[in-house]
Motif scaffolding. Sequence first.
Motif, PDB file in Angstrom:
ATOM      1  N   PHE A 356      16.333  31.922  54.530  1.00 52.88           N
ATOM      2  CA  PHE A 356      17.420  32.471  53.727  1.00 52.88           C
ATOM      3  C   PHE A 356      17.653  31.621  52.484  1.00 52.88           C
ATOM      4  O   PHE A 356      17.682  30.398  52.542  1.00 52.88           O
ATOM      5  CB  PHE A 356      18.702  32.540  54.553  1.00 52.88           C
ATOM      6  CG  PHE A 356      19.804  33.303  53.876  1.00 52.88           C
ATOM      7  CD1 PHE A 356      19.912  34.666  54.043  1.00 52.88           C
ATOM      8  CD2 PHE A 356      20.714  32.661  53.047  1.00 52.88           C
ATOM      9  CE1 PHE A 356      20.908  35.395  53.409  1.00 52.88           C
ATOM     10  CE2 PHE A 356      21.709  33.370  52.413  1.00 52.88           C
ATOM     11  CZ  PHE A 356      21.806  34.735  52.589  1.00 52.88           C
ATOM     12  N   ASP A 357      17.831  32.283  51.353  1.00 55.09           N
ATOM     13  CA  ASP A 357      18.127  31.617  50.085  1.00 55.09           C
ATOM     14  C   ASP A 357      18.942  32.596  49.236  1.00 55.09           C
ATOM     15  O   ASP A 357      19.126  33.752  49.611  1.00 55.09           O
ATOM     16  CB  ASP A 357      16.820  31.241  49.381  1.00 55.09           C
ATOM     17  CG  ASP A 357      17.020  30.191  48.281  1.00 55.09           C
ATOM     18  OD1 ASP A 357      18.188  29.861  47.989  1.00 55.09           O
ATOM     19  OD2 ASP A 357      16.019  29.728  47.719  1.00 55.09           O
ATOM     20  N   THR A 358      19.417  32.140  48.091  1.00 55.66           N
ATOM     21  CA  THR A 358      20.161  33.035  47.201  1.00 55.66           C
ATOM     22  C   THR A 358      19.255  34.079  46.569  1.00 55.66           C
ATOM     23  O   THR A 358      19.723  35.129  46.131  1.00 55.66           O
ATOM     24  CB  THR A 358      20.836  32.240  46.072  1.00 55.66           C
ATOM     25  OG1 THR A 358      19.832  31.498  45.358  1.00 55.66           O
ATOM     26  CG2 THR A 358      21.870  31.278  46.629  1.00 55.66           C
ATOM     27  N   ILE A 359      17.962  33.788  46.510  1.00 59.49           N
ATOM     28  CA  ILE A 359      16.987  34.705  45.905  1.00 59.49           C
ATOM     29  C   ILE A 359      15.803  34.877  46.859  1.00 59.49           C
ATOM     30  O   ILE A 359      15.659  34.088  47.801  1.00 59.49           O
ATOM     31  CB  ILE A 359      16.497  34.171  44.533  1.00 59.49           C
ATOM     32  CG1 ILE A 359      15.945  32.736  44.693  1.00 59.49           C
ATOM     33  CG2 ILE A 359      17.595  34.217  43.526  1.00 59.49           C
ATOM     34  CD1 ILE A 359      15.329  32.169  43.447  1.00 59.49           C
ATOM     35  N   PRO A 360      14.982  35.900  46.684  1.00 60.46           N
ATOM     36  CA  PRO A 360      14.928  36.869  45.596  1.00 60.46           C
ATOM     37  C   PRO A 360      16.164  37.757  45.532  1.00 60.46           C
ATOM     38  O   PRO A 360      16.745  38.101  46.555  1.00 60.46           O
ATOM     39  CB  PRO A 360      13.689  37.707  45.913  1.00 60.46           C
ATOM     40  CG  PRO A 360      12.888  36.879  46.865  1.00 60.46           C
ATOM     41  CD  PRO A 360      13.895  36.115  47.647  1.00 60.46           C
ATOM     42  N   GLY A 361      16.530  38.116  44.303  1.00 58.49           N
ATOM     43  CA  GLY A 361      17.676  38.979  44.106  1.00 58.49           C
ATOM     44  C   GLY A 361      17.514  39.817  42.857  1.00 58.49           C
ATOM     45  O   GLY A 361      16.709  39.505  41.973  1.00 58.49           O
ATOM     46  N   ALA A 362      18.296  40.893  42.790  1.00 59.19           N
ATOM     47  CA  ALA A 362      18.236  41.786  41.635  1.00 59.19           C
ATOM     48  C   ALA A 362      19.577  42.452  41.428  1.00 59.19           C
ATOM     49  O   ALA A 362      20.369  42.595  42.370  1.00 59.19           O
ATOM     50  CB  ALA A 362      17.148  42.843  41.828  1.00 59.19           C
TER      51      ALA A 362
END
Length: 572
Positions: A356-362
């Motif tokens: 889990f991380d803040t990204i990938p994101g869009a």
Amino acid sequence: MNKNHLSLIFYIFFWVSCQEKVQERPLNVLLVITDDQGWGDLSYNGNPYVSTPNIDNLADSSVVFDRFYVSPVCAPTRASLLTGRYHLATGTTWVTHRMEVMREEELTIAELLKAEGYKTGLFGKWHQGKQFPHDPIGQGFDEFFGYSEGHINNYFDTKLTHNFSEVQTTGYLPDVLTDKAIAFMKSEEPFFTMVSYNTPHSPFQVPDRYFDKYKSMELPNKEACIYGMVENLDENIGRLIDFLNSTGKMNNTIVIFMTDNGPNGIRYNGGMKGIKGHIDEGGVRVPFFIKIPGVEGKKLEPWAGHIDILPTLADFLGIALPENVDIHGKSLKPLINGDSLWIDRYFFTHQVVRDFDTIPGAVRNQEFLLTIKGNEKALFNLLEDPEQKTNILSEFEGTAEDLEGRYQSWFKEMTKKGINPPLIQVGHHVVPTVCLPAPDGELFGQVHFKGVMGWANDWVLGFDSADDKVSWEMLVVEDTNYDIFVEMVNVKPLGMKVEMNGESMIIQVDKKNEGKEVPSLDKVPRSEVYEKEWPWVPVGKKRFEKGKVLLSLSLEHGFDSGLEIKSIILQK
């Protein structure tokens, strides 16, 4: 007044009364969602190979959202469509290791409609938690006939769950699910029927007649199988529609067709960039058709998403949403009814890549898409460049900064409750058996999954020392006595240690236990593990006392025993 006049007046009164009763009947809802079927896996969207006449006909009489967005993978999409909320806020972050589990306090469509007198049924895939109250019964469904995990290992004559019992089925799984859904919809009660088909998700299994048709087009085996699966889906959806038409229920039923993410592989997808698991258009833009009694078919250009399904259904059904529930989507009813003042919004996407991380994101709106992947950021104008061929970030740095700021604020708000999955609950009086599968556990030492990633149905091995173990953390809701079994295989005698909150018992297993592999009719070699029939080895009886419990399993001796563990079973 003569008798003819009286008869005419009576007939008119009777007809008007019947019409009023018909109009007063609550609308039924049939929601069909398929698994890993991309936007391009329909002849309606220009696929040159696959044939989907029934879905195409449904689209022609439905409101079609040209740009409808979901999440990049299965469980997050399902969490959002069920709750009207972004999946991160529901506790669902990914697809395995309990990251798929939705918190029990979330309000689902099933719970909302059940409170209004609807009969609720789910047929097929759930993927929001295996154990009660995170299973379908705990989340508002009166009837569940399907499987709780991310996928099932065989599509022919497979075993499914019916409420809390395991049942053996006969036939090809999508056909079986359709039969059960039709039987459920015969009720005179208003119904919410969710048919969550397993295909065209792997394993790639389909009856020969479908496969042979597409193989004759000189397609690779995988595509031939997938398009065969899609054609079978189309026939089954045709059966659902035929049932509604033949019984007159279609005039009183909202029908939704959608898919849960982009295609599970590179194939025709309208030129869009990305596939399943990607935050680009090809990974999250899917077909979405909603057929509403009294509403003519048409295509709408403004984007919509999975978070809009619950508020839209509530609006059309005349059901007020609780004020204490933070719904992230909005009702599409005004837009469907021709609202010319529809205001553009932002749609947010998050994906996990193992950790889990803040990204990938869009983040998207009607015009722009910003994607953030590692250290790479890209901005696209979706109106001029829907295939994402030109990164215009350097020309619109201010727009990109604004969108990134919105994404970061959204992410912080969605994760304010944390991302740790809820504990497995045991001790509920309505549940006779609780399964603790290996992917729900935490691994220590050299223990690892047979299938590496630990997808659904996987098992663990690598018990080579006393430090190697697997643990399950649970919340016992009421003191309960359980018989404990281990689904396991071993080739040599062993001593197995079962620990609970510091107390331990040693179980001596003197005989060999073998797992029998179930034949699989795969058209393409699979990446997941194959199905086995596992022996249940008894451990003993144990009283589980109310509160948190940590149950661990390791070896006391017999480190060369070839121990492999599928799950722990707790049975009252």
